[in-house]
Design a protein around this motif. Structure first.
Motif, PDB file in Angstrom:
ATOM      1  N   ARG A  33       0.833  -1.205   0.000  1.00  0.00           N
ATOM      2  CA  ARG A  33       0.000   0.000   0.000  1.00  0.00           C
ATOM      3  C   ARG A  33       0.868   1.255   0.000  1.00  0.00           C
ATOM      4  N   LYS A  34       1.945   1.256   0.773  1.00  0.00           N
ATOM      5  CA  LYS A  34       2.839   2.424   0.836  1.00  0.00           C
ATOM      6  C   LYS A  34       3.501   2.666  -0.517  1.00  0.00           C
ATOM      7  N   ILE A  35       3.939   1.591  -1.169  1.00  0.00           N
ATOM      8  CA  ILE A  35       4.576   1.726  -2.486  1.00  0.00           C
ATOM      9  C   ILE A  35       3.567   2.278  -3.491  1.00  0.00           C
ATOM     10  N   LYS A  36       2.333   1.778  -3.431  1.00  0.00           N
ATOM     11  CA  LYS A  36       1.286   2.252  -4.335  1.00  0.00           C
ATOM     12  C   LYS A  36       0.970   3.720  -4.068  1.00  0.00           C
ATOM     13  N   LYS A  37       0.947   4.124  -2.783  1.00  0.00           N
ATOM     14  CA  LYS A  37       0.674   5.520  -2.428  1.00  0.00           C
ATOM     15  C   LYS A  37       1.749   6.458  -2.962  1.00  0.00           C
ATOM     16  N   LEU A  38       2.966   5.937  -3.079  1.00  0.00           N
ATOM     17  CA  LEU A  38       4.059   6.743  -3.624  1.00  0.00           C
ATOM     18  C   LEU A  38       3.897   6.968  -5.127  1.00  0.00           C
ATOM     19  N   GLY A  39       2.987   6.212  -5.756  1.00  0.00           N
ATOM     20  CA  GLY A  39       2.737   6.393  -7.181  1.00  0.00           C
ATOM     21  C   GLY A  39       3.292   5.286  -8.047  1.00  0.00           C
ATOM     22  N   TYR A  40       3.658   4.160  -7.444  1.00  0.00           N
ATOM     23  CA  TYR A  40       4.230   3.061  -8.214  1.00  0.00           C
ATOM     24  C   TYR A  40       3.219   1.938  -8.383  1.00  0.00           C
ATOM     25  N   GLU A  41       3.321   1.281  -9.539  1.00  0.00           N
ATOM     26  CA  GLU A  41       2.445   0.168  -9.848  1.00  0.00           C
ATOM     27  C   GLU A  41       3.309  -0.980 -10.336  1.00  0.00           C
ATOM     28  N   TRP A  42       2.997  -2.205  -9.885  1.00  0.00           N
ATOM     29  CA  TRP A  42       3.763  -3.374 -10.278  1.00  0.00           C
ATOM     30  C   TRP A  42       3.347  -3.803 -11.679  1.00  0.00           C
ATOM     31  N   ASP A  43       4.317  -3.928 -12.558  1.00  0.00           N
ATOM     32  CA  ASP A  43       4.088  -4.399 -13.924  1.00  0.00           C
ATOM     33  C   ASP A  43       4.435  -5.884 -13.948  1.00  0.00           C
ATOM     34  N   LYS A  44       3.421  -6.732 -14.004  1.00  0.00           N
ATOM     35  CA  LYS A  44       3.627  -8.184 -13.940  1.00  0.00           C
ATOM     36  C   LYS A  44       4.436  -8.707 -15.118  1.00  0.00           C
ATOM     37  N   LYS A  45       4.177  -8.177 -16.303  1.00  0.00           N
ATOM     38  CA  LYS A  45       4.855  -8.661 -17.504  1.00  0.00           C
ATOM     39  C   LYS A  45       6.354  -8.411 -17.445  1.00  0.00           C
ATOM     40  N   LYS A  46       6.735  -7.219 -16.982  1.00  0.00           N
ATOM     41  CA  LYS A  46       8.152  -6.845 -16.938  1.00  0.00           C
ATOM     42  C   LYS A  46       8.786  -7.102 -15.584  1.00  0.00           C
ATOM     43  N   SER A  47       7.981  -7.517 -14.596  1.00  0.00           N
ATOM     44  CA  SER A  47       8.452  -7.738 -13.223  1.00  0.00           C
ATOM     45  C   SER A  47       9.222  -6.539 -12.700  1.00  0.00           C
ATOM     46  N   THR A  48       8.585  -5.374 -12.813  1.00  0.00           N
ATOM     47  CA  THR A  48       9.215  -4.146 -12.351  1.00  0.00           C
ATOM     48  C   THR A  48       8.138  -3.167 -11.896  1.00  0.00           C
ATOM     49  N   TYR A  49       8.554  -2.170 -11.164  1.00  0.00           N
ATOM     50  CA  TYR A  49       7.636  -1.106 -10.770  1.00  0.00           C
ATOM     51  C   TYR A  49       7.702   0.004 -11.804  1.00  0.00           C
ATOM     52  N   LYS A  50       6.545   0.498 -12.207  1.00  0.00           N
ATOM     53  CA  LYS A  50       6.543   1.659 -13.089  1.00  0.00           C
ATOM     54  C   LYS A  50       5.855   2.803 -12.347  1.00  0.00           C
ATOM     55  N   TYR A  51       6.365   3.998 -12.576  1.00  0.00           N
ATOM     56  CA  TYR A  51       5.842   5.174 -11.889  1.00  0.00           C
ATOM     57  C   TYR A  51       4.659   5.728 -12.658  1.00  0.00           C
ATOM     58  N   ILE A  52       3.521   5.854 -11.966  1.00  0.00           N
ATOM     59  CA  ILE A  52       2.316   6.388 -12.595  1.00  0.00           C
ATOM     60  C   ILE A  52       1.840   7.641 -11.866  1.00  0.00           C
ATOM     61  N   GLY A  53       2.653   8.122 -10.919  1.00  0.00           N
ATOM     62  CA  GLY A  53       2.292   9.305 -10.145  1.00  0.00           C
ATOM     63  C   GLY A  53       2.329  10.570 -10.982  1.00  0.00           C
ATOM     64  N   LYS A  54       1.821  11.656 -10.412  1.00  0.00           N
ATOM     65  CA  LYS A  54       1.733  12.926 -11.126  1.00  0.00           C
ATOM     66  C   LYS A  54       2.925  13.837 -10.870  1.00  0.00           C
ATOM     67  N   SER A  55       3.508  13.771  -9.697  1.00  0.00           N
ATOM     68  CA  SER A  55       4.666  14.615  -9.398  1.00  0.00           C
ATOM     69  C   SER A  55       5.947  13.844  -9.715  1.00  0.00           C
ATOM     70  N   THR A  56       7.099  14.417  -9.353  1.00  0.00           N
ATOM     71  CA  THR A  56       8.357  13.730  -9.624  1.00  0.00           C
ATOM     72  C   THR A  56       8.475  12.494  -8.749  1.00  0.00           C
ATOM     73  N   GLN A  57       9.203  11.522  -9.241  1.00  0.00           N
ATOM     74  CA  GLN A  57       9.363  10.268  -8.515  1.00  0.00           C
ATOM     75  C   GLN A  57      10.036  10.501  -7.162  1.00  0.00           C
ATOM     76  N   PRO A  58       9.513   9.884  -6.100  1.00  0.00           N
ATOM     77  CA  PRO A  58      10.098  10.056  -4.766  1.00  0.00           C
ATOM     78  C   PRO A  58      11.233   9.073  -4.492  1.00  0.00           C
ATOM     79  N   LEU A  59      12.154   8.929  -5.427  1.00  0.00           N
ATOM     80  CA  LEU A  59      13.236   7.954  -5.288  1.00  0.00           C
ATOM     81  C   LEU A  59      14.166   8.263  -4.125  1.00  0.00           C
ATOM     82  N   ASP A  60      14.325   9.547  -3.790  1.00  0.00           N
ATOM     83  CA  ASP A  60      15.251   9.937  -2.722  1.00  0.00           C
ATOM     84  C   ASP A  60      14.572  10.053  -1.363  1.00  0.00           C
ATOM     85  N   THR A  61      13.336   9.597  -1.260  1.00  0.00           N
ATOM     86  CA  THR A  61      12.618   9.632   0.012  1.00  0.00           C
ATOM     87  C   THR A  61      13.073   8.464   0.877  1.00  0.00           C
TER      88      THR A  61
END
Length: 152
Positions: A33-61
């Motif tokens: 839930r926390k990862i999803k709230k940050l704006g990330y969604e799990w891509d099953k096909k690629k086995s990776t998280y893709k950012y779908i949020g509206k602001s800049t990615q919170p990678l440095d949080t």
């Protein structure tokens, strides 16, 4: 750890959601839930998280800032009067009942999940029991053997 580091470790399978949950003393669902709230969604096909949020990615949080820190209080765990820790007493006048309720007074679980490999013949017997009773069956069977051997 930073969000970007954690996501990379999940993708590269260096860490699991379950391990993160244990690290932060929360459930698997809370981590997801926390990862999803940050704006990330799990891509099953690629086995990776893709950012779908509206602001800049919170990678440095800092990931740990996403969880409520345990309350510190003048309450001491040694002040618990009964075994199941449902009721707590406190002696400091600056504390009120809310302080006590906010502190985790729940007893640790009596059971701990542990995975084992079973031989097929043993597993077929375990699987013949309804799902809700498998742990009880295994615990009772082991308890019986351990008592016979004088270990319990």
């Amino acid at each position: 750890m930073l969000v970007g580091e954690i996501l990379n470790k999940i993708i590269t399978k260096e860490i699991t959601i379950n391990e993160l949950a244990k690290m932060y003393s929360v459930t698997d669902q809370t981590i997801q839930r926390k990862i999803k709230k940050l704006g990330y969604e799990w891509d099953k096909k690629k086995s990776t998280y893709k950012y779908i949020g509206k602001s800049t990615q919170p990678l440095d949080t800092d990931f740990s800032t996403l969880f409520r820190k345990k309350q510190t209080s003048h309450y001491k765990h040694g002040q618990v009067k009964n075994k199941d820790k449902k009721k707590a007493s406190y002696s400091n006048n600056t504390s009120d009942i809310l302080d006590v309720l906010l502190i985790r007074t729940k007893a640790p679980p009596k059971r701990v999940y542990q995975g084992f490999y079973f031989d097929k013949d043993v597993l077929s017997i375990i699987n013949s029991v309804p799902k809700n009773y498998k742990s009880e069956l295994i615990n009772e069977a082991l308890r019986k053997v351990f008592k016979e051997k004088g270990l319990l």
